[in-house]
Write an enzyme that holds these catalytic residues in place. Sequence first.
Site, short mmCIF file in Angstrom:
data_model
loop_
_atom_site.label_atom_id
_atom_site.label_comp_id
_atom_site.label_asym_id
_atom_site.label_seq_id
_atom_site.Cartn_x
_atom_site.Cartn_y
_atom_site.Cartn_z
N ASP A 75 15.90 11.20 -1.99
CA ASP A 75 14.83 11.69 -2.86
C ASP A 75 15.15 13.12 -3.31
O ASP A 75 14.88 14.08 -2.59
CB ASP A 75 13.49 11.65 -2.12
N LYS A 118 13.46 18.84 -6.46
CA LYS A 118 13.08 19.59 -5.27
C LYS A 118 13.92 20.86 -5.16
O LYS A 118 15.04 20.90 -5.66
CB LYS A 118 13.34 18.73 -4.02
N ASP A 146 14.30 9.56 3.61
CA ASP A 146 13.15 9.06 2.85
C ASP A 146 13.11 7.53 2.78
O ASP A 146 12.22 6.97 2.15
CB ASP A 146 13.16 9.69 1.45
N ASP A 167 8.48 13.51 -8.41
CA ASP A 167 8.71 13.61 -6.96
C ASP A 167 7.66 12.82 -6.17
O ASP A 167 7.79 12.64 -4.96
CB ASP A 167 8.72 15.08 -6.55
N ARG A 194 4.91 6.37 -3.80
CA ARG A 194 3.74 5.53 -4.13
C ARG A 194 4.06 4.59 -5.30
O ARG A 194 3.46 3.53 -5.42
CB ARG A 194 2.53 6.43 -4.44
N1 BES Z 1 9.54 12.09 0.34
C1 BES Z 1 8.60 13.06 -0.07
C2 BES Z 1 7.62 13.45 1.03
C3 BES Z 1 8.19 14.23 2.18
C4 BES Z 1 8.32 15.60 2.08
C5 BES Z 1 8.51 13.61 3.35
C6 BES Z 1 8.81 16.32 3.15
C7 BES Z 1 8.98 14.33 4.43
C8 BES Z 1 9.13 15.69 4.33
C9 BES Z 1 7.77 12.53 -1.23
O1 BES Z 1 8.43 11.68 -2.10
C10 BES Z 1 7.34 13.70 -2.02
O2 BES Z 1 8.17 14.36 -2.58
N2 BES Z 1 6.03 13.96 -2.06
C11 BES Z 1 5.49 15.05 -2.75
C12 BES Z 1 4.27 14.57 -3.48
C13 BES Z 1 3.72 15.57 -4.45
C14 BES Z 1 4.67 15.72 -5.64
C15 BES Z 1 2.37 15.11 -4.92
C16 BES Z 1 5.13 16.12 -1.73
O3 BES Z 1 4.69 15.78 -0.63
O4 BES Z 1 5.34 17.29 -2.02
ZN ZN Z 2 9.99 10.62 -1.30
MN MN Z 3 9.46 12.70 -3.62
#
Ligand code: BES
Ligand code: ZN
Ligand code: MN
Length: 493
Positions: free
Chosen positions: A268, A275, A286, A345, A349
Amino acid sequence: MSLNLSLLQAHPAHVDADAVIAAVFEDGSLSASAQQLNEASSGLIRTLIERGDVSGKLGRNALLLAPAGIRAPRVLLVGVGEAGKLDAARYLRAATETLQALRNGPVARVHSTLPQLEVIGRDMAWKLRQAALAAMRVAYTYNTTKKSSKPSNLAALSLAGDEEHDDALRIASGIADGMNLARELGNLPPNICTPVYLAEQARHIAEAHANVSLQVLEPEQMRELGMGALLAVGQGSVNPPRLIVLRYEGTAPKVKPQVLVGKGITFDTGGISIKPGPSMDEMKFDMCGAASVLGTFLSAVRLGLRINLIAIAAAAENMPDGNSYRPGDVLTSMSGKTIEVLNTDAEGRLVLCDALTYAQGFEPETLIDVATLTGACVVALGKHAHGLMSRDDALADELIRAGEISHDRAWRLPVWDDYQPMLDSASADMANIGGKSAGAITAACFLARFTENQTRWAHLDIAGTAWDEGRKGMATGRPVGLLVEWLMGKQQN
Ligand code: BES
Ligand code: ZN
Ligand code: MN
């Protein structure tokens, strides 16, 4: 390396092993086994406690070498704190840390008397199972791409207990098989563990077991099914997405299946909403939701659980590219609902919503998804508890209970409709992000919109629990323990 497990009822001073493990308490008193070792060695342990060389404080270890009067050449004494306060967490810590202390030394055959300790609220079968599991966890090392890493020397572990509890060891090895698969898949680098690689691993499971079948959907079939959300996430990567569907028939075909769905983002980057650099490498984990679902499936099959089970891994890679999906895109999901992408990101979902819609075609008794879904869940619950979200109180209670028993614990957050307006969009049925607050909950609310007709649905956010802090032991294999425990309770008689 696989560990040979057995039960042994014997005087600890007479056991033929390279090391014997026994507990001492904080007030200087001895466990029954430590008492036996003390007597056989003419009071050696008491003397060492009085001299201050051995302590019963929680977490203290002392290795006695060549103790006279004891057959084993080593005795490892572990402090377990106050006698009446030994709970599951302390017991597991002692079981794990003693073996960690021995694992890189010359010791191959260990005898542990720890299951003889009184543990608050836990019976002998639990103590044996968890001691065996702790040992198999310690014995696992990731060395697939790191040949120099020191493998464990532990080859055999006997646990103090009688043979009537043989089933505890059988169950422990079944669970460990799944946990180790989940850990290994999680630990593999993202240039090896791609969506196609995950599908190949599922194929190995299917080929090795008669009552297991596999179906792997490729982009073409996803297009036919209208999986516009899953396809969008994968479209920026040269590694095409896969929807992996494993089916296990462990009971009558008319019995409704339990269906598990895992987020399998093999890497990811965040996509166009890229990111920041620091720790981005951790996003190889991920796909741990998918790995844990495959691991749980393997455990259920190896244990021969009398259930029907379907494991679905939604595998894709989230990359920035000229062909990537972008913020502002409106996607049409398999359900027909449209989604405005406000952040690429928030991709987990998107792969899950199509997988959840597809999963409901199997008419699940219960539908559970597992995902490293949100950083917000890590902020809320840290590294210890999975985030559990469900609108079904009975199901939530079942999962919390399974987590308590397996000590693979989950903590519930609400999925109230009050949060739903946070997902409102001007140009689609919903947006894929909710705003600054309650990030773990709005992610669940998004998924809830795709499980409206499935009352028994739960979501486990494992973003904080799927791998170790600082990555010492790397992928944890969680929540395989919780899920297998829960599935064992779903068996048909
Ligand atoms: N895979 C990430 C979530 C994640 C972050 C898991 C850090 C473990 C450690 C997910 O895909 C993501 O990037 N989520 C975002 C959502 C946001 C853009 C609403 C997040 O949590 O920042
Ligand atoms: Zn993710
Ligand atoms: Mn993500």
